[in-house]
Design an enzyme around this catalytic site. Sequence first.
Site, PDB file in Angstrom:
ATOM      1  N   GLN A 145       8.144   0.385   9.510  1.00 59.76           N
ATOM      2  CA  GLN A 145       7.937   1.720  10.058  1.00 59.76           C
ATOM      3  C   GLN A 145       9.113   2.511   9.488  1.00 59.76           C
ATOM      4  OE1 GLN A 145       7.805   4.958  10.993  1.00 59.76           O
ATOM      5  NE2 GLN A 145       9.356   4.445  12.534  1.00 59.76           N
TER       6      GLN A 145
ATOM      7  N   GLU B 124      20.121   4.825   5.417  1.00 62.17           N
ATOM      8  CA  GLU B 124      20.194   5.208   6.833  1.00 62.17           C
ATOM      9  C   GLU B 124      21.125   4.269   7.615  1.00 62.17           C
ATOM     10  OE1 GLU B 124      18.699   7.494   9.223  1.00 62.17           O
ATOM     11  OE2 GLU B 124      18.616   8.684   7.406  1.00 62.17           O
TER      12      GLU B 124
ATOM     13  N   THR C 191       0.817  -1.225   0.000  1.00 61.06           N
ATOM     14  CA  THR C 191       0.000   0.000   0.000  1.00 61.06           C
ATOM     15  C   THR C 191       0.848   1.272   0.000  1.00 61.06           C
ATOM     16  OG1 THR C 191      -0.097   0.001   2.404  1.00 61.06           O
ATOM     17  CG2 THR C 191      -1.901  -1.106   1.258  1.00 61.06           C
TER      18      THR C 191
ATOM     19  N   LYS D  64      17.022  -1.336  10.408  1.00 60.82           N
ATOM     20  CA  LYS D  64      17.284  -1.735   9.010  1.00 60.82           C
ATOM     21  C   LYS D  64      18.609  -2.486   8.900  1.00 60.82           C
ATOM     22  CE  LYS D  64      13.741  -0.632   6.566  1.00 60.82           C
ATOM     23  NZ  LYS D  64      13.059  -1.548   5.632  1.00 60.82           N
TER      24      LYS D  64
ATOM     25  N   HIS E  46      14.225   7.913  -1.960  1.00 61.86           N
ATOM     26  CA  HIS E  46      13.525   7.905  -3.248  1.00 61.86           C
ATOM     27  C   HIS E  46      12.109   8.411  -3.025  1.00 61.86           C
ATOM     28  CE1 HIS E  46      13.689   3.997  -1.342  1.00 61.86           C
ATOM     29  NE2 HIS E  46      12.485   3.737  -1.816  1.00 61.86           N
TER      30      HIS E  46
ATOM     31  N   ALA F 133       7.556  -3.682   3.692  1.00 59.08           N
ATOM     32  CA  ALA F 133       6.814  -3.119   4.830  1.00 59.08           C
ATOM     33  C   ALA F 133       7.765  -2.766   5.968  1.00 59.08           C
ATOM     34  CB  ALA F 133       5.784  -4.123   5.324  1.00 59.08           C
TER      35      ALA F 133
ATOM     36  N   ARG G  53      -2.344  -5.350   6.415  1.00 59.88           N
ATOM     37  CA  ARG G  53      -2.966  -5.512   7.730  1.00 59.88           C
ATOM     38  C   ARG G  53      -4.481  -5.398   7.613  1.00 59.88           C
ATOM     39  NH1 ARG G  53      -0.447  -1.098  11.043  1.00 59.88           N
ATOM     40  NH2 ARG G  53      -0.003  -0.343   8.975  1.00 59.88           N
TER      41      ARG G  53
ATOM     42  N   SER H 113      18.385   0.286   3.655  1.00 60.61           N
ATOM     43  CA  SER H 113      18.316   1.750   3.534  1.00 60.61           C
ATOM     44  C   SER H 113      19.689   2.385   3.707  1.00 60.61           C
ATOM     45  CB  SER H 113      17.383   2.278   4.622  1.00 60.61           C
ATOM     46  OG  SER H 113      17.609   3.641   4.839  1.00 60.61           O
TER      47      SER H 113
ATOM     48  N   TYR I  84      15.554   3.635  13.642  1.00 56.39           N
ATOM     49  CA  TYR I  84      15.177   3.125  12.321  1.00 56.39           C
ATOM     50  C   TYR I  84      16.401   2.532  11.606  1.00 56.39           C
ATOM     51  CZ  TYR I  84      14.144   3.176   7.337  1.00 56.39           C
ATOM     52  OH  TYR I  84      14.029   2.817   6.022  1.00 56.39           O
TER      53      TYR I  84
HETATM   54  O1  G4F Z   1      12.580  13.057   4.236  1.00 54.27           O
HETATM   55  P1  G4F Z   1      13.191  12.600   5.483  1.00 54.27           P
HETATM   56  O2  G4F Z   1      12.279  12.430   6.653  1.00 54.27           O
HETATM   57  O3  G4F Z   1      13.964  11.290   5.109  1.00 54.27           O
HETATM   58  P2  G4F Z   1      15.170  10.478   5.793  1.00 54.27           P
HETATM   59  O4  G4F Z   1      15.228  10.694   7.252  1.00 54.27           O
HETATM   60  O5  G4F Z   1      16.404  10.758   5.010  1.00 54.27           O
HETATM   61  O6  G4F Z   1      14.716   8.964   5.556  1.00 54.27           O
HETATM   62  C1  G4F Z   1      14.168   8.539   4.326  1.00 54.27           C
HETATM   63  O7  G4F Z   1      15.186   8.008   3.510  1.00 54.27           O
HETATM   64  C2  G4F Z   1      15.809   6.819   4.001  1.00 54.27           C
HETATM   65  C3  G4F Z   1      16.857   6.396   2.989  1.00 54.27           C
HETATM   66  O8  G4F Z   1      18.037   7.081   3.283  1.00 54.27           O
HETATM   67  C4  G4F Z   1      14.767   5.742   4.212  1.00 54.27           C
HETATM   68  F1  G4F Z   1      15.339   4.616   4.662  1.00 54.27           F
HETATM   69  C5  G4F Z   1      13.733   6.238   5.191  1.00 54.27           C
HETATM   70  O9  G4F Z   1      12.716   5.256   5.370  1.00 54.27           O
HETATM   71  C6  G4F Z   1      13.108   7.496   4.615  1.00 54.27           C
HETATM   72  O10 G4F Z   1      12.440   7.143   3.433  1.00 54.27           O
HETATM   73  O11 G4F Z   1      14.347  13.623   5.949  1.00 54.27           O
HETATM   74  C7  G4F Z   1      15.372  14.007   5.072  1.00 54.27           C
HETATM   75  C8  G4F Z   1      16.197  15.111   5.716  1.00 54.27           C
HETATM   76  C9  G4F Z   1      16.632  14.801   7.154  1.00 54.27           C
HETATM   77  O12 G4F Z   1      17.985  15.160   7.306  1.00 54.27           O
HETATM   78  C10 G4F Z   1      15.775  15.718   8.015  1.00 54.27           C
HETATM   79  O13 G4F Z   1      16.390  16.143   9.229  1.00 54.27           O
HETATM   80  O14 G4F Z   1      15.403  16.277   5.806  1.00 54.27           O
HETATM   81  C11 G4F Z   1      15.589  16.893   7.067  1.00 54.27           C
HETATM   82  N1  G4F Z   1      14.425  17.708   7.380  1.00 54.27           N
HETATM   83  C12 G4F Z   1      14.449  19.064   7.579  1.00 54.27           C
HETATM   84  N2  G4F Z   1      13.223  19.508   7.907  1.00 54.27           N
HETATM   85  C13 G4F Z   1      13.163  17.280   7.584  1.00 54.27           C
HETATM   86  C14 G4F Z   1      12.409  18.411   7.914  1.00 54.27           C
HETATM   87  N3  G4F Z   1      12.615  16.047   7.472  1.00 54.27           N
HETATM   88  C15 G4F Z   1      11.276  15.932   7.705  1.00 54.27           C
HETATM   89  N4  G4F Z   1      10.710  14.716   7.566  1.00 54.27           N
HETATM   90  N5  G4F Z   1      10.496  17.018   8.058  1.00 54.27           N
HETATM   91  C16 G4F Z   1      11.009  18.292   8.172  1.00 54.27           C
HETATM   92  O15 G4F Z   1      10.311  19.239   8.488  1.00 54.27           O
END
Ligand code: G4F
Length: 338
Positions: free
Chosen positions: A85, A129, A11, A155, A181, A83, A34, A127, A151
């Site tokens: 979190q 991460e 989903t 992973k 992505h 799937a 789920r 990931s 997280y």
């Molecule tokens: O978009 P984000 O929340 O993605 P993040 O933490 O990089 O994780 C994503 O990518 C990973 C692959 O590397 C995946 F495994 C994971 O599941 C997910 O898809 O944050 C990206 C960046 C971070 O550095 C965060 O601190 O953006 C910065 N950021 C700044 N302001 C913010 C914000 N992130 C979020 N979510 N919201 C904000 O307001």
Amino acid sequence: MGKRALITGITGQDGSYLAEHLLSLDYEVHGLVRRVALADGSRLARLEHLRDQITLHAASLESYPSIWHVLGRTSFDECYHLAAQSYVADSFADSFTTMNANVCGTHYLLEALRQLQPRCKFYFAGSSEMFGKVRETPQSETTPFHPRSPYGVSKATGFFLTQNYREAYDFFACAGILFNHESPRRGPEFVTRKITRGVARIKAGKASELKLGNLEARRDWGHAADYVRAMHLMLQQPTPADFVVATGTMHTVREFCDLAFAEAGLDYREWVQIDPDLYRPAEVETLQGDASRARSVLGWRPRYDFQELVREMVQSDLQHAGAEAAPAKPSQRFKIVG
Ligand code: G4F
């Protein structure tokens, strides 16, 4: 009909693109969902256009018996375990839920497959991460892991479980190490979609500011539709192996804002506010992937560049800005088993 595939997390953003891709290759596509999500049509929104072509099974990755039940009933050629979190900030707020879902869920699935369908090929969504406090730039399959969030730890554990099932039981199991992505189907809690949705809301007069955290964080952002092609290619190889999937180019959150606001004729400096509460307890500052192995072994290349990705996301949100408040209708039209 070709092969039969099971997708966990069908989903989600990646699940929906992967389902489309596999259907285009003549697969029979099944998803594990789920029960609570099956009862709530809004959670199936990304699959509405595929509803007549896929089969959904009610099961929870927190329940070994429910996974056993699905795998005991239908056999699969390939299993894509997406799937999780997957929101990093939430994993700080509740690390136990993240660990249970991401670690135990992966372990239950691997063990049930080993017992019931040992010839089913397995893909684990690893990931970038996992690299966390990066030891080198760019990061490749040989870069050591140093996760910086619950997280990332979950992973990395899933990655090592996958590797151990491959080595100990001769199971065809691989992990993709996917860098960020995105797409118009990205959840609004992630920074890219938060920005493009914010741009559309501001443009439509529905918001007067956008609050963000760390604008200097740097990410290697690609398009989810490109990355699901790599997942599929990994399971078509003669031997299982792990692959980094990335564009190799890095941009700051600030650059993403600049481009996204400009796409709507706005200057981000007039609208973006920094909210210190949105900073993370431990940040991954820079991520940049080296996908040479995926290029040479899988023949994989991204088709989207950064500008095209941002443009597609902004344009999609601008289009939907007026329809945002429409309530989702539950769907009865999916073929649901169990
Ligand atoms: O978009 P984000 O929340 O993605 P993040 O933490 O990089 O994780 C994503 O990518 C990973 C692959 O590397 C995946 F495994 C994971 O599941 C997910 O898809 O944050 C990206 C960046 C971070 O550095 C965060 O601190 O953006 C910065 N950021 C700044 N302001 C913010 C914000 N992130 C979020 N979510 N919201 C904000 O307001």
